[in-house]
Write an enzyme that holds these catalytic residues in place. Sequence first.
Site, PDB file in Angstrom:
ATOM      1  CB  SER A  38      -2.493  11.047 -32.344  1.00 59.59           C
ATOM      2  OG  SER A  38      -3.035  10.199 -33.331  1.00 59.59           O
TER       3      SER A  38
ATOM      4  CG  HIS B 178      -5.238  13.669 -30.036  1.00 59.02           C
ATOM      5  ND1 HIS B 178      -6.260  13.755 -30.962  1.00 59.02           N
ATOM      6  CD2 HIS B 178      -4.617  12.491 -30.281  1.00 59.02           C
ATOM      7  CE1 HIS B 178      -6.256  12.680 -31.727  1.00 59.02           C
ATOM      8  NE2 HIS B 178      -5.271  11.894 -31.325  1.00 59.02           N
TER       9      HIS B 178
END
Length: 297
Positions: A202, A248
């Site tokens: 991610s 993230h």
Amino acid sequence: MDQQPGGPDRPAADASPHCYRHPDRETGIRCTRCERPICTDCMISASVGFQCPNCVREGSGSGMSPTAARPRTITGGTVSADPRLITKILLGLNLAVFVAVLAAEQRVVGELDLIGHAFNPEIGEIVGVADGQWYRLLTAMFLHQAVWHIAFNMLGLWWLGGPLEAALGRVRFIALYLISGLAGSALTYLIAAPNQPSLGASGAIFGLLGATAVLMRRMNYDMRPVLALLALNLLFTFTWSGIAWEAHLGGLVAGTAIAIGLVHAPREHRSLVQWGTCAAVLLATVAVIVIRTTQLT
């Protein structure tokens, strides 16, 4: 049929702005030589504006041979025959590791996931990045456990990676992907609990998302779709449980910073600015890792 004065290859004045090599892609960019519309996959940096691959192959019209000016991407990278090769390799590598995890019944996860500093009762030893297992910062980027997790990440890699790889070139694209993923791991290592495991691509995918926004801004494209996608992903990041938001955020910041250096570098100092930006982000990432390691040891 009537034709424009420039010949059969010139578009009609009222033609829809679609790339002449990819009719399904709308674009507001035109080749500075033949004036045909071209998309980001086809545009090649020239001394003024951009040229299409056909005009580059035909030569500059200045007496030089057609091979004198090699096709280049907007960032100065080499235009390749398969603009998605690195994207395909990364996707295949992630899928191969996922299959290996399933076959090994979680043993691989425990040895390669990102964990700062913790006691492993199964082997009776301290494990983690702070204990010298630096490789976990990188290997965790290719690990996934749940089908939905790898499905979302690989869809993001395919949708974002291909256009970015074509626009940046292979070397710059792989640098963007790996440094963004490493930055995501570093921020997770810094903020998350040292015994909290983390894994997934991610961070790298968010880096690609940030880079896509920078590139679209540079090309004067409509920013609303990518901003909506970014907002939606950030909403999921901070509202869903079990998500390493640190990865993230770290990947997004690193990818955005790298992309700014890549697409806005002045032509006369392009390589210096581009690789200097990559080096600066990488050094900042390493500094975060060193600081956290010092805190835990």
